[in-house]
Structure formats: C-alpha cells, structure tokens
Design a protein around this motif. Structure first.
Motif, PDB file in Angstrom:
ATOM      1  N   LYS A  32       0.595  -1.423  -0.720  1.00  0.00           N
ATOM      2  CA  LYS A  32      -0.134  -0.118  -0.397  1.00  0.00           C
ATOM      3  C   LYS A  32       1.032   1.295   0.112  1.00  0.00           C
ATOM      4  CE  LYS A  32      -3.891   1.808   2.634  1.00  0.00           C
ATOM      5  NZ  LYS A  32      -4.786   1.252   3.823  1.00  0.00           N
ATOM      6  N   GLU A  45      -0.700   3.631  10.796  1.00  0.00           N
ATOM      7  CA  GLU A  45      -1.212   1.944   9.976  1.00  0.00           C
ATOM      8  C   GLU A  45      -0.566   1.183  10.289  1.00  0.00           C
ATOM      9  OE1 GLU A  45      -4.001  -0.713   7.194  1.00  0.00           O
ATOM     10  OE2 GLU A  45      -3.309   1.349   6.510  1.00  0.00           O
ATOM     11  N   THR A  85     -12.287  -8.665  -0.529  1.00  0.00           N
ATOM     12  CA  THR A  85     -12.573  -8.222   1.100  1.00  0.00           C
ATOM     13  C   THR A  85     -14.210  -9.128   0.966  1.00  0.00           C
ATOM     14  OG1 THR A  85     -14.788  -6.941  -0.259  1.00  0.00           O
ATOM     15  CG2 THR A  85     -12.260  -5.978  -0.002  1.00  0.00           C
ATOM     16  N   ASN A 131     -13.139  -4.117   5.033  1.00  0.00           N
ATOM     17  CA  ASN A 131     -12.011  -3.816   5.865  1.00  0.00           C
ATOM     18  C   ASN A 131     -11.923  -4.958   6.248  1.00  0.00           C
ATOM     19  OD1 ASN A 131     -10.953  -1.336   5.463  1.00  0.00           O
ATOM     20  ND2 ASN A 131     -12.356  -0.012   7.192  1.00  0.00           N
ATOM     21  N   ASP A 143      -7.083  -2.834   7.744  1.00  0.00           N
ATOM     22  CA  ASP A 143      -7.036  -1.297   7.185  1.00  0.00           C
ATOM     23  C   ASP A 143      -7.451  -0.459   8.722  1.00  0.00           C
ATOM     24  OD1 ASP A 143      -7.282   1.250   6.921  1.00  0.00           O
ATOM     25  OD2 ASP A 143      -8.962   0.856   5.274  1.00  0.00           O
ATOM     26  N   GLY A 145      -5.932   2.269   9.849  1.00  0.00           N
ATOM     27  CA  GLY A 145      -5.926   3.511   9.284  1.00  0.00           C
ATOM     28  C   GLY A 145      -6.752   4.772  10.642  1.00  0.00           C
ATOM     29  N   THR A 274     -12.665   3.734   0.015  1.00  0.00           N
ATOM     30  CA  THR A 274     -13.217   4.977   0.957  1.00  0.00           C
ATOM     31  C   THR A 274     -13.552   5.582   0.030  1.00  0.00           C
ATOM     32  OG1 THR A 274     -10.840   5.006   2.187  1.00  0.00           O
ATOM     33  CG2 THR A 274     -12.266   3.376   2.876  1.00  0.00           C
ATOM     34  N   THR A 333     -15.629   5.886   4.652  1.00  0.00           N
ATOM     35  CA  THR A 333     -14.826   6.730   5.813  1.00  0.00           C
ATOM     36  C   THR A 333     -14.641   7.179   6.403  1.00  0.00           C
ATOM     37  OG1 THR A 333     -13.875   4.355   5.606  1.00  0.00           O
ATOM     38  CG2 THR A 333     -12.701   6.265   6.744  1.00  0.00           C
ATOM     39  N   GLU A 347      -8.157   6.742   3.255  1.00  0.00           N
ATOM     40  CA  GLU A 347      -6.948   5.964   2.834  1.00  0.00           C
ATOM     41  C   GLU A 347      -8.244   3.738   2.469  1.00  0.00           C
ATOM     42  OE1 GLU A 347      -3.703   8.325   3.211  1.00  0.00           O
ATOM     43  OE2 GLU A 347      -3.618   6.407   2.187  1.00  0.00           O
ATOM     44  N   TRP A 348      -7.137   3.703   2.030  1.00  0.00           N
ATOM     45  CA  TRP A 348      -7.783   2.245   2.237  1.00  0.00           C
ATOM     46  C   TRP A 348      -7.323   0.586   1.620  1.00  0.00           C
ATOM     47  CZ3 TRP A 348      -7.211  -0.169  -2.609  1.00  0.00           C
ATOM     48  CH2 TRP A 348      -7.074   0.748  -3.666  1.00  0.00           C
ATOM     49  N   TRP A 349      -7.415  -0.104   2.360  1.00  0.00           N
ATOM     50  CA  TRP A 349      -6.818  -1.443   1.703  1.00  0.00           C
ATOM     51  C   TRP A 349      -7.157  -2.132   0.782  1.00  0.00           C
ATOM     52  CZ3 TRP A 349      -3.044  -5.254   0.888  1.00  0.00           C
ATOM     53  CH2 TRP A 349      -3.419  -6.441   1.121  1.00  0.00           C
TER      54      TRP A 349
END
Length: 349
Positions: A32, A45, A85, A131, A143, A145, A274, A333, A347-349
């Motif tokens: 990331k 994170e 996800t 997430n 995630d 964050g 997000t 988010t 931010e996202w994962w």
C-alpha cells in the motif's frame, strides 16, 4: 524485504495497492503506497500492524521509502489476501449473499480478531465488510488507519453507516463501538446490501443512529439464534453491549465449523475503496434531510448533529473506486487528524 512492484490491485484518492513480488523467492505480498508527504495515516497504520500477530489480522511484512518517478513514496507491505474483501466474497455467492453457516464462520473469526485487539487495548474504529479480507484460511481484519488505543484521546472517526450511537453523538469510541459495527457487518453479510437501505445521506444516518435511537432492521430470514446474536451487538447502551469474549460463547457460533468454505474462488480483488463526505453533506444539513418518511425539523438535536458532522468532516473529495454497496450509499470512511478542527482522509486496503 527486496521486492518489485507488480500489477495494481486497487486505487484510492491518495493511496495505491499493488502486488509486491519478492526479488528472491517470487512470493506475492501486497504493498500500500502513498506519497511520503501524505503518509501520516499510513504510518500510523504501520505502527499498529507492526506490533500485531494474530491469524485473524492481516500480517505485516515491513515498510520502506522508495523514489519512483521523482516522487518519494511511503510503502506498507502486508500479507496478500487473494479473495479480496468480504463484500467481494458476497458478490461471488450464487445468490449474492452468504448462507447462515458461512456467516457464522466468518463472524467467529472476526470476533476472534476483535478479542485479540481489545485485549491489547486497541480499538479498530472502522469495522465493516470493506475492511475485512478473505483468504484461504478465512477472514482477517485489515485497514488500521482509523485505529486507536482505548486510552487515547483522539477525535472520533469511522464510517457513519457502521457507527455506534455513542460515536454518532460524539461521546466516546471504545471497544463497544467495534461490537456495534460487527452487528452491522453480520446484517451486511446476510443481505448483501446497505445496513440502512432506506437512507441515502450520512447526515440522516447519524441523526437516526445517534439522536432517534433507531436500530438497523435485522433480516427476517435469519434464525432465532442469529437474530439474538445481532441484538446483543446492537444494544444502545455501550456498557450493556456484549463484549467479544461473551459473543464467542453465543449459541449462534456453535453451528460454525473450523474451516472457511473451500469453494471460494481464488482471484485477484480489484478494489476496497473508501471515500469521504463532501459538500453534499452541508447541503443536506441545511435542507432538513428526510429520515425514512419523516421530515427532520430544525431542533437542538439537529444543531448537535451539525456540530458532530463538522467534527468529522472537512474539505474533502470523493474516492474513485467503490464497491457495489458503497456506490449505493456514496460515502464511507471518515478520518480526522484533530490538528485544526477536522480533516477527512481516505486511505484504504
């Protein structure tokens, strides 16, 4: 860890997730990345992930700074989860939703991850299907964050649709808030739809949760045990809400086995985005938004709601990549850095 950047797995407004291919073994991880000057959330994170070691939390593999195209990039390297996800996994089902055994199995693993985090004193603050990542061994929490220490005094953050009443009111955000969000995730898995399907804007969601004391609808097709489990997560009073250890003993989880459904197709995921609240929020506040079929009139509670949203939202822009569920609600988010009132990030994962 020596690695080279592979194909892009997903993009957000500021961060990109790519495959990270080991230069020595060829193994695939996920990296990331974000421009170093905008990496505060990603570095936070990293601080959490680097101290976590649980089969129910995405594994940390390292971090570094690279110079790419004359830009310094901050990179967070993590375990690669091939099935994406929980939301992606829902879409892969024949009927677009999980059966109750699958829900029970996934829920048990999520709770085990939450129990681990809570015993360490960590509140995730943004539990939701987007997430929670799926691999061959099951589901893992990702995630961090928005995560914080339970004793830490920081601005409240998270995703409005999954916020507990006490968070929506701006009172506190502890372990119980993660449990409320878990109850919403179970509904999300059972219906493959928005937890608040009749609401289109976050202001109305916050008002409904925090000031009207309403609860999401529990799907009628679920068993009595499943409905009771969700009800224990969605208790209004956070002090009365069941904790992770208590929920692990609930009869609903007795029906799950130790193996995640082996028939989940292994494939690359494309996005786990997000986005943030934008100017539409302020218009919604000023226009007396609809909550269900009832018109919200300006009251002291409405004013409190505006103050609450102002704490959560600043100048922002929408993310470009959304899941099917997130496209319907058009927001996810919220994060605040607490340094100058409120700043939202994505931010996202």
């Amino acid at each position: 860890m020596g690695w080279t950047r592979g194909q892009v797995l997903g993009r957000g407004a500021t961060a990109t997730v790519s495959a990270a291919i080991s230069t020595t073994t060829g193994d695939v991880s996920a990296v990331k990345s974000v421009v170093l000057s905008k990496s505060e959330t990603l570095q936070r994170e990293q601080q959490f992930l680097s101290i976590l070691d649980s089969p129910y939390v995405v594994s940390y593999k390292g971090c570094n700074i690279t110079n790419e195209n004359n830009k310094f990039m901050y990179n967070l390297i993590m375990e690669y989860m091939p099935n994406g996800t929980v939301i992606n996994a829902i879409g892969d089902q024949n009927y677009g939703r999980f059966n109750e055994l699958e829900i029970s199995n996934y829920t048990r693993q999520i709770i085990q991850g939450l129990e681990y985090l809570h015993l360490l004193g960590i509140v995730h603050c943004d539990i939701k299907g987007a997430n929670l990542l799926v691999g061959k061994s099951g589901v893992k929490i990702a995630d961090f964050g928005c995560a914080k220490w339970a004793s830490e005094n920081v601005p409240l953050r998270g995703t409005p649709m999954f916020m507990a009443p006490e968070v929506a009111r701006g009172e506190k955000q502890g372990f119980a808030a993660d449990i409320w969000a878990l109850g919403c995730v179970v509904i999300e898995m059972a219906t493959s739809g928005s937890v608040w399907s009749d609401i289109n804007d976050p202001v109305s969601i916050l008002y409904k949760i925090g000031f009207l004391g309403e609860l999401p609808d529990i799907p009628c097709m679920l068993s009595h045990k499943a409905k009771d489990f969700i009800s224990k997560c969605l208790i209004q009073d956070p002090d009365q809400r069941w904790d992770a250890s208590e929920l692990l003993k609930h009869p609903f989880l007795e029906q799950c086995n130790s193996q995640i459904n082996e028939n989940i197709d292994e494939e690359l995921w494309t996005c786990s985005p997000t986005s943030v609240l934008d100017q539409d929020v302020w218009e919604a506040i000023n226009e007396s938004p609809l909550v269900g079929s009832d018109l919200i009139q300006p009251t002291s509670s409405s004013y409190s709601l505006r103050q609450r949203v102002e704490q959560l939202v600043g100048n922002s822009k929408k993310g470009k990549c959304k899941s099917k569920i997130e496209e319907e609600i058009n927001w996810v988010t919220i994060r605040s850095n607490g340094s100058s009132g409120a700043v939202a990030g994505d931010e996202w994962w």
